[in-house]
Scaffold this active site. Structure first.
Site, short mmCIF file in Angstrom:
data_model
loop_
_atom_site.label_atom_id
_atom_site.label_comp_id
_atom_site.label_asym_id
_atom_site.label_seq_id
_atom_site.Cartn_x
_atom_site.Cartn_y
_atom_site.Cartn_z
N ALA A 65 -21.62 -11.98 -4.85
CA ALA A 65 -21.74 -10.95 -5.88
C ALA A 65 -23.18 -10.49 -5.93
CB ALA A 65 -21.30 -11.53 -7.22
N GLU A 132 -23.66 -20.83 -5.50
CA GLU A 132 -23.92 -20.43 -6.89
C GLU A 132 -24.76 -21.44 -7.65
OE1 GLU A 132 -20.97 -20.15 -5.35
OE2 GLU A 132 -19.95 -18.29 -5.94
#
Ligand code: HXC
Length: 258
Positions: A65, A132
Site C-alpha cells: 500500500a 508491515e
C-alpha cells in the site's frame, strides 16, 4: 472507462491487467485499487473473457500500500472511512479465475493482492513478504489470514514477525507460488495457463474455483458436501455431455459454456 494507473489488454479470451505505477514500484493507492476493482468487474461481466491475469512490472508486482498516502492518517480516518482497505475485497467477488503473474517485489499489500488471486505464478526474481511490522502496523488485507493458510503457521509467523522477504524458490517450496519460471518466460507461462483454462467449460471452471475456495472457509465436512452438490450440478450442463462424449469418441471437446 479510461485508467491512469493500470493498463488493460486482451489476448484471445484472456484479459491482462498490469499495475502501472512503475516509479513507485506499483505502490497501491485508492485510485489504483478503484481502477483495478472496476477493470476486474468489467472483465468478470464480459462473456468474451474466460480468465484474467494480473501482473506488475519486472521490478515490482507491488511494493505494498502507498506509504506516503497512509503516513498522516489517524485511527479515526481509517476506521470511519474504511481508508486503505475499502475496495480491496473486490477481487474476492470475481467469479472467473484470476492468475497473479508476479515478478520483483510483492510486499505488504502487494503480497496480499497476489494471495487474493486464485494462484500465483512467480518469476525467479520474485520476492514476497509482509514487512508491515517495520512500519508499526500489521497486514491489513488478509496477510495474517491467507499467508498461514498458504504456507503454514511457522513460516507465516516468521515472515509477519520479522518482516523478512522470501525468494521465489522458497515461495514455491512453501506452497505460496504454484510455479516459478525464468523472468523472461513469466507472461508466456501465465498466458499459457490462462488460455488452457479458457478452453474448458466455463461453468465447470467457475464451480471448481468456488469449491476450492470453500476449502478455506468452513469445515471439511461442509466443504465436501458443497463440492458434492456442485459436482452433481455439473451433470445438468451441456458441457458435461460434450466433454464426456468427446472423450468416449476420441475427439476434442467443443464447450459452449452451457
Ligand atoms: C510508497 C513506495 C513504496 C510504498 C516503494 N516506494 N515502496 N512508495 N509506498 N509501499 C517508492 C520509494 O519511496 C521510491 O520512491 C521508489 O518507490 C523506489 O523505491 P526504492 O526504495 O528507492 O527502491 P529499492 O531501494 O529498490 O527498495 C525496494 C523496496 C523498498 C525494498 C521494495 O522500496 C521498500 O521497502 N518499500 C516499502 C515496502 C513496504 O513496507 N511495504 C508495505 C507497505 S504497508 P522515490 O520517490 O524515492 O523514488 C502495506 C499495508 C497493506 O502494504 C494494507 C492493505 C490494505
Amino acid at each position: 472507462m479510461t485508467y491512469e494507473l493500470i493498463l488493460t489488454r486482451t489476448e484471445g479470451r484472456v484479459a491482462i491487467i498490469t499495475l502501472n505505477r512503475p516509479k513507485q514500484l506499483n505502490a497501491l493507492n485508492d485510485q489504483l485499487m478503484d481502477e483495478l476493482g472496476s477493470a476486474l468487474k468489467a472483465f468478470d461481466a464480459d462473456d468474451g473473457i474466460g480468465c484474467i491475469v494480473l501482473t506488475g512490472s519486472e521490478k515490482a508486482f507491488a511494493a505494498g500500500a502507498d506509504i506516503g498516502a497512509m503516513a498522516t492518517y489517524g485511527f479515526a480516518d481509517v476506521y470511519k472511512n474504511d481508508y486503505i482497505t475499502r475496495n480491496w475485497e473486490q477481487l474476492r467477488s470475481v467469479r472467473k479465475p484470476v492468475i497473479a503473474a508476479v515478478s520483483g517485489f510483492a510486499l505488504g499489500g502487494g503480497c496480499e493482492l497476489a494471495m487474493m488471486c486464485d494462484f500465483i505464478i512467480a518469476a525467479d526474481n520474485a520476492k514476497f513478504g509482509q514487512p508491515e511490522i517495520k512500519l508499526g502496523i500489521i497486514p491489513g488485507s488478509g496477510g495474517t489470514q491467507r499467508l498461514p493458510r498458504a504456507v503454514g503457521k511457522a513460516k507465516a509467523m516468521d515472515l509477519v514477525l520479522t518482516g523478512r522477504m522470501m525468494d521465489a524458490a522458497e515461495a514455491e517450496r512453501s506452497g505460496l507460488a504454484s510455479r516459478v519460471v525464468p523472468l523472461d518466460k513469466l507472461m508466456e507461462e501465465a498466458l499459457g495457463a490462462a488460455l488452457q483454462i479458457c478452453d474448458y467449460g466455463q461453468i465447470a471452471v467457475m464451480a471448481a474455483k468456488e469449491a476450492v475456495n470453500r476449502a478455506y472457509e468452513g469445515t471439511l465436512a461442509d466443504g465436501i458436501m458443497f463440492e458434492r452438490r456442485l459436482f452433481h450440478a455439473t451433470f445438468a450442463t451441456s458441457d458435461q455431455k460434450e466433454g464426456m462424449d468427446a472423450f468416449v469418441n476420441k475427439r476434442k471437446p467443443v464447450f459452449t459454456n452451457r
